[in-house]
Write a protein that holds these residues in place. Structure first.
Motif, short mmCIF file in Angstrom:
data_model
loop_
_atom_site.label_atom_id
_atom_site.label_comp_id
_atom_site.label_asym_id
_atom_site.label_seq_id
_atom_site.Cartn_x
_atom_site.Cartn_y
_atom_site.Cartn_z
N GLU A 291 0.82 -1.21 0.00
CA GLU A 291 0.00 0.00 0.00
C GLU A 291 0.85 1.26 0.00
OE1 GLU A 291 -3.19 0.19 -0.30
OE2 GLU A 291 -4.06 -1.72 0.34
N SER A 292 1.85 1.31 0.88
CA SER A 292 2.76 2.44 1.00
C SER A 292 3.99 1.92 1.74
CB SER A 292 2.09 3.61 1.76
OG SER A 292 1.74 3.24 3.07
N PRO A 293 5.02 2.73 1.98
CA PRO A 293 6.21 2.20 2.65
C PRO A 293 5.89 1.47 3.95
CG PRO A 293 6.63 4.42 1.83
CD PRO A 293 5.18 4.14 1.60
N LYS B 19 0.89 -1.96 9.27
CA LYS B 19 2.06 -1.11 9.11
C LYS B 19 3.15 -1.60 10.04
CE LYS B 19 3.67 3.68 9.12
NZ LYS B 19 3.27 5.11 9.20
N SER C 237 2.50 10.68 0.49
CA SER C 237 2.79 9.32 0.01
C SER C 237 2.49 8.25 1.04
CB SER C 237 4.26 9.24 -0.42
OG SER C 237 5.11 9.54 0.68
N GLU C 238 2.24 8.65 2.29
CA GLU C 238 1.98 7.67 3.35
C GLU C 238 0.50 7.58 3.69
OE1 GLU C 238 4.58 8.23 6.70
OE2 GLU C 238 6.33 8.60 5.44
N ILE D 49 -2.72 5.91 3.46
CA ILE D 49 -3.17 4.58 3.06
C ILE D 49 -4.57 4.67 2.43
CG2 ILE D 49 -3.57 2.21 3.87
CD1 ILE D 49 -1.87 2.91 6.34
N LYS E 68 -5.57 6.06 -0.23
CA LYS E 68 -5.93 7.36 -0.80
C LYS E 68 -6.60 7.22 -2.16
CE LYS E 68 -4.06 12.00 -1.70
NZ LYS E 68 -4.38 12.16 -3.12
N ASP F 249 5.84 15.81 0.27
CA ASP F 249 6.82 14.94 -0.38
C ASP F 249 7.71 15.81 -1.26
OD1 ASP F 249 6.12 12.26 0.47
OD2 ASP F 249 4.25 12.54 -0.64
#
Length: 359
Positions: free
Chosen positions: A25-27, A82, A160-161, A163, A165, A188
């Motif tokens: 999903e993201s980092p 996460k 960017s974080e 979730i 989105k 970002d």
């Protein structure tokens, strides 16, 4: 060829879950999708959680995760997790979970659910991975296909974080009344941000949802974040009976003297008074001070009682008490009906005298 019918009835935790996909999903965030190998559907309420038994090195580890998929899509169940720098179980899932793997699970459970507090107008406020129960609640409302009235607020460190989105923005193009509000602490690099920036506060709340006094509020995130939300709402005169929150962090300490006011001193566990616990299945008897929990006594005796949160939320350590009395202060991980049947949560139950446990 006649198609084989799926077994009747919903999934129960007697059956393992099979991982069918892992979606980044993201980092350090991934959504893991599970199905029941038997084909049974899942029955749960939006906002509830499930506890997974993870085969980490050194023995099974129990971790509780909110279900991010809606109950309106019962053939699969997803958790979105996460991995924090110090996490063990979540890091193991992110690094090792693959399609085809099976894990044991208990649940679903939990009282943080929109089904328990029906309303025409919602305000969902979350931070970080606290977005997961809000995604389940919103997804269920979306699947009904009717217009809704949801102000959906999510706070993250940077865009960017955030979730879900893109998924939520797509949903908002297909249904009227889903109003998305993103709040980030910083941009970002090389990516302009035109939304809210900073920390969530009263001013933002008034701009995002001017009619917040009319809404049912659900909040999930780190405890400092939820405290800020509570204080913002209370300071604006919000009726806190319509505020609901979920957290798997340790609960706040009670106000000094509150427990003593609610319960006579004689009913509280005493450090200088011994108790005796008989673990009936194994035949082991353990003598401990009354201030020792049943879970701690079991571990000392070498008896394995599964546990997750260790402060009475997840319900993983539920065991049956067949004799004696305990002093139990839980945080929603057990129902009144279960207590009447003799069940206790080992992590937050102190033995008072001689107690027999079915373990």
């Amino acid at each position: 060829m006649t198609k084989k019918a799926a077994p009747a009835g919903p999934w129960t935790d007697e059956e393992e879950l099979e991982c069918v996909s892992v979606l980044p999903e993201s980092p350090d965030v991934a959504t893991v999708c599970f199905q029941a190998p038997s084909g049974r559907p899942f029955a749960f309420e939006a906002g509830q959680f499930i506890t997974l038994e993870l085969p980490v090195p050194g023995g099974p580890l129990y971790r509780t995760y909110t279900i991010s998929s809606p109950p309106s899509r019962p053939l699969s169940l997803t958790v979105t997790i996460k991995a924090q720098p110090d996490s063990i179980g979540t890091r193991w899932i992110v690094d090792n979970m693959r399609p085809g793997m099976k894990v044991k699970a208990t649940g679903p459970a939990g009282r943080f659910t929109s089904a328990a507090f029906p309303a025409k107008k919602h305000l969902f406020i979350s931070a970080g991975s606290g977005i997961t129960p809000m995604m389940s609640m919103t997804g269920e409302i979306y699947d009904r296909g009717r217009d809704c009235d949801i102000v959906f607020v999510n706070c993250a460190r940077r865009p960017s974080e955030i979730i879900f989105k893109r998924r939520l923005e797509h949903m908002a193009t297909r249904i009227d009344g889903l109003d998305l509000k993103w709040v980030v602490e910083e941009n970002d690099a090389y990516s302009p941000w035109t939304g809210y920036q900073g920390r969530f506060n009263q001013l933002m709340l008034g701009l995002m949802a001017p009619d917040y006094l009319e809404r049912e509020v659900f909040c999930c995130g780190p405890e400092p974040f939820m405290q800020a939300v509570r204080e913002a709402l209370a300071g604006l005169g919000f009726d806190m009976d319509h505020y609901h929150q979920e957290s798997f962090g340790a609960p706040q300490q009670p106000v000094a003297g509150l427990i003593e006011e609610l319960m006579p001193d004689d009913d509280l566990p005493a450090e200088d008074t011994m108790a005796e616990i008989l673990f009936d299945i194994t035949g082991v008897t353990q003598s401990v001070p009354q201030t020792e929990t049943v879970l701690a006594a079991a571990r000392t005796a070498g008896i394995a009682i599964p546990s997750g949160c260790t402060f009475g939320v997840c319900g993983t350590c539920k065991v049956k008490k067949t004799a004696g009395d305990v002093h139990m202060v839980h945080n929603g991980g057990i129902t009144e009906e279960e207590i009447e049947e003799g069940y206790i949560l080992a992590c937050c139950s102190n033995p008072m005298g001689k107690v027999t446990i079915d373990a």
